[in-house]
Design a protein around this motif. Structure first.
Motif, PDB file in Angstrom:
ATOM      1  N   ILE A  15      -0.647   0.559   7.100  1.00 60.14           N
ATOM      2  CA  ILE A  15      -1.989   0.397   6.525  1.00 60.14           C
ATOM      3  C   ILE A  15      -2.745  -0.711   7.270  1.00 60.14           C
ATOM      4  N   LEU A  16      -2.094  -1.839   7.452  1.00 54.59           N
ATOM      5  CA  LEU A  16      -2.733  -2.977   8.122  1.00 54.59           C
ATOM      6  C   LEU A  16      -3.023  -2.674   9.590  1.00 54.59           C
ATOM      7  N   TYR A  83      -3.122   6.940  -2.292  1.00 61.02           N
ATOM      8  CA  TYR A  83      -4.173   6.918  -1.284  1.00 61.02           C
ATOM      9  C   TYR A  83      -4.435   5.464  -0.935  1.00 61.02           C
ATOM     10  N   TYR A  84      -4.774   5.186   0.325  1.00 64.07           N
ATOM     11  CA  TYR A  84      -5.199   3.829   0.664  1.00 64.07           C
ATOM     12  C   TYR A  84      -6.549   3.871   1.365  1.00 64.07           C
ATOM     13  N   HIS A  85      -7.255   2.752   1.260  1.00 66.01           N
ATOM     14  CA  HIS A  85      -8.614   2.688   1.792  1.00 66.01           C
ATOM     15  C   HIS A  85      -8.930   1.248   2.197  1.00 66.01           C
ATOM     16  N   THR A 115      -4.091   4.172  -5.995  1.00 68.90           N
ATOM     17  CA  THR A 115      -4.936   3.886  -4.837  1.00 68.90           C
ATOM     18  C   THR A 115      -4.779   2.413  -4.487  1.00 68.90           C
ATOM     19  N   LEU A 116      -4.591   2.139  -3.203  1.00 64.19           N
ATOM     20  CA  LEU A 116      -4.530   0.761  -2.711  1.00 64.19           C
ATOM     21  C   LEU A 116      -5.765   0.493  -1.878  1.00 64.19           C
ATOM     22  N   LEU A 117      -6.449  -0.585  -2.195  1.00 59.33           N
ATOM     23  CA  LEU A 117      -7.634  -1.004  -1.453  1.00 59.33           C
ATOM     24  C   LEU A 117      -7.330  -2.333  -0.773  1.00 59.33           C
ATOM     25  N   ILE A 118      -7.551  -2.384   0.539  1.00 56.51           N
ATOM     26  CA  ILE A 118      -7.388  -3.658   1.245  1.00 56.51           C
ATOM     27  C   ILE A 118      -8.581  -4.540   0.919  1.00 56.51           C
ATOM     28  N   GLN A 136      -5.359  -4.458  -3.489  1.00 54.88           N
ATOM     29  CA  GLN A 136      -5.774  -4.266  -4.873  1.00 54.88           C
ATOM     30  C   GLN A 136      -5.310  -2.885  -5.325  1.00 54.88           C
ATOM     31  N   LEU A 137      -4.585  -2.857  -6.420  1.00 54.88           N
ATOM     32  CA  LEU A 137      -4.083  -1.606  -6.977  1.00 54.88           C
ATOM     33  C   LEU A 137      -5.100  -1.014  -7.953  1.00 54.88           C
TER      34      LEU A 137
END
Length: 200
Positions: A15-16, A83-85, A115-118, A136-137
């Motif tokens: 993700i990073l 999902y990640y964003h 959903t994971l938000l950076i 952030q979850l």
């Protein structure tokens, strides 16, 4: 009550690295993992980078989701668990409408999907200190209609200090430039969106 999400280091690193490869763009992807039989714990073991340009472009997104879902079924009973964003703007810490729509699509097939938000501002601070929370979850509310920030910090577990140290080292080595998302794959079919050898 939503389950506890335990995120493996390799998933967070992908993700990073996806976000680092495209720092001036929004990026997104899906999370692969396993749901424990009691549905109280979800293990997130991998992240598949999807898009970095038109995040809600339906044909590309649909094609990517079909291929990733097929891939997940071939991998030790993995499933799409989230999902990640990452937003384009540094100060934007909200899960916008396009991101919510993609997350809804995944949730419609798995009612424990998250959903994971950076949070880019927290990530910068965490990188400077080599510690701190930067994800952030988001989970569905009790009605199952709306995505809400998880009110409980303990709902997402990961070792941020260890991940950040490895991430900084990988960026120094230029590993983020080797990551391929599904957008890259559509432009050059030789690019592997699974990124199997990226972290080795």
């Amino acid at each position: 009550m939503s389950p506890v999400y335990v995120c493996d280091q390799s998933a967070i690193l992908k993700i990073l690295l996806h976000s680092a490869k495209y720092p001036a763009a929004s990026v997104n992807g899906v999370l692969l993992g396993r749901v424990k039989s009691d549905q109280k714990t979800v293990e997130i073991v991998d992240a598949i980078p999807l898009l970095h340009s038109f995040l809600s472009l339906a044909p590309a997104l649909e094609t990517a989701l079909v291929q990733v879902s097929s891939y997940a079924k071939q991998q030790q009973d993995l499933e799409l668990v989230g999902y990640y964003h990452a937003n384009e703007r540094f100060s934007d810490t909200d899960l916008g409408t396009p991101a919510r729509k993609v997350a809804d699509k995944l949730y419609s097939n798995n009612n424990v999907a998250c959903t994971l938000l950076i949070d880019s501002s927290k990530l910068r601070s965490s990188l400077q200190k080599k510690a701190g929370e930067f994800l952030q979850l988001y989970v569905k509310d009790e009605s199952g209609r709306n995505w809400v920030k998880s009110p409980v910090d303990s709902s997402l577990k990961y070792d941020s200090g260890s991940v950040l140290s490895v991430f900084l080292q990988m960026c120094t080595e230029g590993r983020h430039t080797k990551l391929s998302d599904f957008d890259d794959h559509l432009n050059d079919l030789g690019r592997d969106w699974r990124n199997k050898d990226l972290l080795t």
